[in-house]
Design a protein around this motif. Structure first.
Motif, mmCIF file in Angstrom:
data_model
loop_
_atom_site.group_PDB
_atom_site.id
_atom_site.type_symbol
_atom_site.label_atom_id
_atom_site.label_comp_id
_atom_site.label_asym_id
_atom_site.label_seq_id
_atom_site.Cartn_x
_atom_site.Cartn_y
_atom_site.Cartn_z
ATOM 1 N N LYS A 152 10.366 6.192 2.385
ATOM 2 C CA LYS A 152 11.237 7.045 3.200
ATOM 3 C C LYS A 152 10.869 8.518 3.035
ATOM 4 N N ASP A 153 10.329 8.853 1.865
ATOM 5 C CA ASP A 153 10.036 10.248 1.542
ATOM 6 C C ASP A 153 8.555 10.538 1.298
ATOM 7 N N TYR A 154 7.753 9.488 1.051
ATOM 8 C CA TYR A 154 6.358 9.702 0.668
ATOM 9 C C TYR A 154 5.441 8.786 1.460
ATOM 10 N N THR A 155 4.210 9.244 1.623
ATOM 11 C CA THR A 155 3.135 8.386 2.115
ATOM 12 C C THR A 155 2.569 7.657 0.903
ATOM 13 N N GLU A 196 3.099 14.805 -1.733
ATOM 14 C CA GLU A 196 3.234 14.331 -0.361
ATOM 15 C C GLU A 196 2.807 12.860 -0.261
ATOM 16 N N VAL A 197 1.838 12.509 -1.113
ATOM 17 C CA VAL A 197 1.232 11.174 -1.082
ATOM 18 C C VAL A 197 1.242 10.608 -2.500
ATOM 19 N N ILE A 198 1.511 9.304 -2.625
ATOM 20 C CA ILE A 198 1.406 8.616 -3.906
ATOM 21 C C ILE A 198 0.367 7.514 -3.769
ATOM 22 N N LEU A 199 -0.669 7.580 -4.605
ATOM 23 C CA LEU A 199 -1.711 6.557 -4.660
ATOM 24 C C LEU A 199 -1.386 5.604 -5.808
ATOM 25 N N GLU A 251 -7.213 6.312 9.630
ATOM 26 C CA GLU A 251 -6.131 7.285 9.552
ATOM 27 C C GLU A 251 -4.963 6.639 8.807
ATOM 28 N N ILE A 252 -4.448 7.376 7.825
ATOM 29 C CA ILE A 252 -3.317 6.916 7.030
ATOM 30 C C ILE A 252 -2.076 7.653 7.517
ATOM 31 N N GLN A 253 -1.111 6.889 7.988
ATOM 32 C CA GLN A 253 0.066 7.477 8.626
ATOM 33 C C GLN A 253 1.103 7.925 7.602
ATOM 34 N N PRO A 254 1.822 9.011 7.898
ATOM 35 C CA PRO A 254 2.824 9.519 6.962
ATOM 36 C C PRO A 254 4.025 8.595 6.848
ATOM 37 N N GLN A 255 4.572 8.566 5.625
ATOM 38 C CA GLN A 255 5.772 7.783 5.329
ATOM 39 C C GLN A 255 5.619 6.314 5.723
ATOM 40 N N VAL A 300 8.890 -2.920 -8.849
ATOM 41 C CA VAL A 300 7.997 -1.876 -8.335
ATOM 42 C C VAL A 300 7.823 -2.029 -6.829
ATOM 43 N N GLU A 301 7.714 -3.267 -6.350
ATOM 44 C CA GLU A 301 7.588 -3.490 -4.908
ATOM 45 C C GLU A 301 8.830 -2.996 -4.168
ATOM 46 N N GLU A 302 10.001 -3.253 -4.719
ATOM 47 C CA GLU A 302 11.239 -2.752 -4.113
ATOM 48 C C GLU A 302 11.247 -1.228 -4.117
ATOM 49 N N LEU A 303 10.733 -0.654 -5.187
ATOM 50 C CA LEU A 303 10.658 0.797 -5.309
ATOM 51 C C LEU A 303 9.725 1.386 -4.250
ATOM 52 N N ILE A 304 8.580 0.732 -4.030
ATOM 53 C CA ILE A 304 7.626 1.193 -3.010
ATOM 54 C C ILE A 304 8.301 1.242 -1.640
ATOM 55 N N ALA A 305 9.035 0.183 -1.320
ATOM 56 C CA ALA A 305 9.726 0.126 -0.019
ATOM 57 C C ALA A 305 10.722 1.268 0.116
ATOM 58 N N ASP A 306 11.356 1.637 -0.986
ATOM 59 C CA ASP A 306 12.337 2.716 -0.962
ATOM 60 C C ASP A 306 11.655 4.084 -0.880
ATOM 61 N N LEU A 307 10.560 4.240 -1.612
ATOM 62 C CA LEU A 307 9.887 5.541 -1.696
ATOM 63 C C LEU A 307 9.234 5.959 -0.381
#
Length: 252
Positions: free
Chosen positions: A196-199, A168-171, A29-33, A187-194
């Motif tokens: 908040k709004d995306y899985t 809803e999800v970014i792969l 199971e992949i959890q949201p956000q 990009v890693e910093e961006l992932i941590a920020d994103l």
């Protein structure tokens, strides 16, 4: 205790390329956000699994799926699932940046235009570039050729292009492997920020990256999911001997 509905629930997933079985009995199971990282050696099935989540594997002749993948309770392989809609909801960023040979603005506006979304394109472009941590670098050059950007900027532009269609999800499939260390960190910093709004689900060969950015980690090995745990647990007290052997470099 997490009572939120999983973003994805994967149940007894098997995947075949022709007669060759590439994935066997995957359950998770992949959890949201949250950020979920998939690790494992080359050819172990992690990218194949990632492409199952938005049915990108459908484009390959002779592939077959058994089992279930539910996106917020909906069977993505069910007869009522619109694949175009699915790929809007579940966007993908690839290993190598792939901006279109168009302006920066037109790259970001492409999805909303094609999908006929009733939005203010100027607002969408700005918000998407802000979310991808690129706006300040390109706001005065939106009409310039996207191919003139650095590789790191191109990859963040591709992330902005995905964000523009309100997924809803970014792969992310090895999305930093072509980048230098500084661009990778951005990009890693961006992932941590994103998150908040995306899985977010990432495939990475870089175990340090998985440890840095993810909340949960899954180890794939020969088409099977060996272990799926909170990342801190995976890297400090793994349940399986194979996991420990891979993480410490004794195998793989």
């Amino acid at each position: 205790m997490n009572t939120m509905q999983p973003a994805f629930s994967v149940q007894q997933l098997d995947f075949y390329y022709g007669n060759s079985k590439a994935l066997s009995g995957i359950n998770l199971e992949i959890q949201p956000q949250k950020v979920t990282a998939l690790i494992g050696p080359s050819g172990c099935g992690k990218s194949t699994f990632l492409r199952c989540l938005n049915r990108m594997n459908d484009t390959i002749t002779g592939t077959r799926v058994e089992g279930n993948i539910l996106l917020k309770g909906e069977d993505i392989y069910g007869e009522n699932m619109d694949v175009v809609n699915l790929r809007q909801r579940v966007g993908m960023v690839f290993q190598k940046p792939n901006p279109f040979p168009q302006s920066i603005y037109d790259n970001v506006a492409f999805g909303p235009r094609v999908m006929g979304m009733d939005v203010n394109l100027n607002e969408v472009v700005e918000k998407s570039l802000v979310a991808a941590a690129l706006w300040d670098e390109v706001k005065d050059d939106l009409k310039s050729d996207a191919l003139g950007l650095s590789l790191g900027q191109q990859q963040r532009l591709c992330i902005a292009r995905v964000i523009a269609v309100q997924p809803e999800v970014i792969l992310m499939d090895e999305s930093t492997s072509a980048l230098d260390p500084i661009a990778t960190l951005r990009v890693e910093e961006l992932i941590a920020d994103l998150k908040k709004d995306y899985t977010i689900v990432i495939v990475t060969h870089n175990m340090q990256q998985a440890a840095r950015v993810s909340d949960h980690t899954g180890l794939f090995w020969l088409g099977e999911l060996v272990e799926f745990s909170p990342t801190t647990q995976m890297f400090t007290t793994p349940k399986e001997e194979l996991t420990e052997a891979y993480i410490t470099g004794r195998m793989g």
